[in-house]
Design a protein around this motif. Sequence first.
Motif, PDB file in Angstrom:
ATOM      1  N   MET A   1       0.671  -1.371  -0.170  1.00  0.00           N
ATOM      2  CA  MET A   1       0.072   0.044   0.244  1.00  0.00           C
ATOM      3  C   MET A   1       1.007   1.412  -0.487  1.00  0.00           C
ATOM      4  N   SER A   2       2.139   0.833   0.502  1.00  0.00           N
ATOM      5  CA  SER A   2       2.945   2.310   0.738  1.00  0.00           C
ATOM      6  C   SER A   2       3.631   2.832  -0.503  1.00  0.00           C
ATOM      7  N   ASN A   3       4.364   1.391  -1.291  1.00  0.00           N
ATOM      8  CA  ASN A   3       4.332   1.796  -2.337  1.00  0.00           C
ATOM      9  C   ASN A   3       3.309   2.260  -3.697  1.00  0.00           C
ATOM     10  N   ALA A   4       2.132   1.824  -2.891  1.00  0.00           N
ATOM     11  CA  ALA A   4       0.884   2.315  -4.228  1.00  0.00           C
ATOM     12  C   ALA A   4       0.447   3.982  -3.929  1.00  0.00           C
ATOM     13  N   PHE A   5       0.497   3.962  -2.676  1.00  0.00           N
ATOM     14  CA  PHE A   5       0.205   5.756  -2.316  1.00  0.00           C
ATOM     15  C   PHE A   5       1.348   6.622  -2.967  1.00  0.00           C
ATOM     16  N   ALA A 123      -5.931  15.533  -0.667  1.00  0.00           N
ATOM     17  CA  ALA A 123      -6.186  14.931   0.473  1.00  0.00           C
ATOM     18  C   ALA A 123      -6.822  14.291   0.728  1.00  0.00           C
ATOM     19  N   GLU A 124      -7.619  13.668   0.157  1.00  0.00           N
ATOM     20  CA  GLU A 124      -7.391  11.978   0.260  1.00  0.00           C
ATOM     21  C   GLU A 124      -6.722  11.246   0.097  1.00  0.00           C
ATOM     22  N   LEU A 125      -5.321  11.328  -0.810  1.00  0.00           N
ATOM     23  CA  LEU A 125      -4.637  10.500  -1.201  1.00  0.00           C
ATOM     24  C   LEU A 125      -3.760  10.218   0.775  1.00  0.00           C
ATOM     25  N   ASN A 126      -3.688  12.040   1.210  1.00  0.00           N
ATOM     26  CA  ASN A 126      -3.215  11.646   2.368  1.00  0.00           C
ATOM     27  C   ASN A 126      -3.863  11.182   3.052  1.00  0.00           C
ATOM     28  N   THR A 127      -4.844  10.954   3.625  1.00  0.00           N
ATOM     29  CA  THR A 127      -6.293  10.246   4.433  1.00  0.00           C
ATOM     30  C   THR A 127      -6.808   9.751   4.088  1.00  0.00           C
ATOM     31  N   GLY A 128      -5.998   8.717   3.161  1.00  0.00           N
ATOM     32  CA  GLY A 128      -6.649   7.331   2.157  1.00  0.00           C
ATOM     33  C   GLY A 128      -8.088   7.227   2.304  1.00  0.00           C
ATOM     34  N   ARG A 129      -8.253   8.007   1.824  1.00  0.00           N
ATOM     35  CA  ARG A 129     -10.370   7.599   1.432  1.00  0.00           C
ATOM     36  C   ARG A 129     -10.747   7.956   0.101  1.00  0.00           C
ATOM     37  N   LEU A 130     -10.196   7.602  -0.455  1.00  0.00           N
ATOM     38  CA  LEU A 130     -10.711   7.685  -2.090  1.00  0.00           C
ATOM     39  C   LEU A 130     -11.723   6.716  -1.956  1.00  0.00           C
ATOM     40  N   PRO A 134     -17.538   2.595  -8.024  1.00  0.00           N
ATOM     41  CA  PRO A 134     -18.815   2.961  -8.366  1.00  0.00           C
ATOM     42  C   PRO A 134     -18.534   4.502  -8.179  1.00  0.00           C
ATOM     43  N   ASP A 135     -18.703   4.998  -7.039  1.00  0.00           N
ATOM     44  CA  ASP A 135     -18.384   6.950  -7.312  1.00  0.00           C
ATOM     45  C   ASP A 135     -17.161   7.618  -7.924  1.00  0.00           C
ATOM     46  N   ALA A 136     -16.795   6.650  -7.763  1.00  0.00           N
ATOM     47  CA  ALA A 136     -15.464   8.144  -8.616  1.00  0.00           C
ATOM     48  C   ALA A 136     -15.419   7.389 -10.190  1.00  0.00           C
ATOM     49  N   ILE A 137     -16.043   6.445 -10.325  1.00  0.00           N
ATOM     50  CA  ILE A 137     -16.215   6.118 -12.314  1.00  0.00           C
ATOM     51  C   ILE A 137     -17.613   7.225 -11.980  1.00  0.00           C
TER      52      ILE A 137
END
Length: 277
Positions: A1-5, A123-130, A134-137
Amino acid sequence: MSNAFVARSLDETRFWSRIMKEHSLFLRLGFRCEDTRLINEANQFYAIFESIENKANSFSIGTDPQTITRFNEEVHNAVSHIWVFKRKVLDLILRCQLPGANNFPLLVDHVSREANYFRNRLAELNTGRLEPLPDAIIDENIFFLRIMADHAKFISHLLDPSERKLVDQANHFSNEFDQLIFQARDLDSMRPQSQTAPLLDQFLDQNRVSVKSLRDFKKTARELIEACRVKSIIHPLLADHVFREAERFLHIIDMFENSLSGKPLPPPQSMVISDHS
């Protein structure tokens, strides 16, 4: 997950910091000679985002995630400031305080929406709240479809009126993407019942066809402008700028389609698309 972030953060910042830098240039070119304070502010933002872009390019996927978290916070702060600047410029234009300037109100609103998108993503990346897939699409497509519709309108209005065929093509794309936005908003209002895999897959397929066509039109326009074969007041960098954003949208559609089908995700865009100069 760290690498993905780290990979996702660097991909977003490498792409959007360059976009923010170029926004600063385009706004500056649209100001009047006497707008020295605004010109100086735009120049300062250009330098800030050029520095951010260079710093992002100096990091790698092996960079410590905590370093990237702090970097994202630094970038978020800079993007928040340029968003305020863009909204201030829009306010001046709409209050008729910059008569004779050459920045369309819709263009200034457009670039401020992109700044807001970028800072929200950080902000989403730093909080981990992506967002869930379905919503993102739906949300990403609504955002980018409007960006593409705006681009078509800008191209139409910045081409010389005598370029009738190209103007007609740009207007056609403007109408087509306006319709796609309405369809996307209909799908949005039907949530969550509309978020089935078949409907979302069809949604992406349909948008891909239109975005590819617009991307190819932008590529042709860019080549004509660079070769001085078309009459317009479009800066060559602006032609490349809107082309890159269409490429970005197509890459995002690829990621969504692969996620829906369970296929491996494509590499970050910053690793597969080279700069055009």
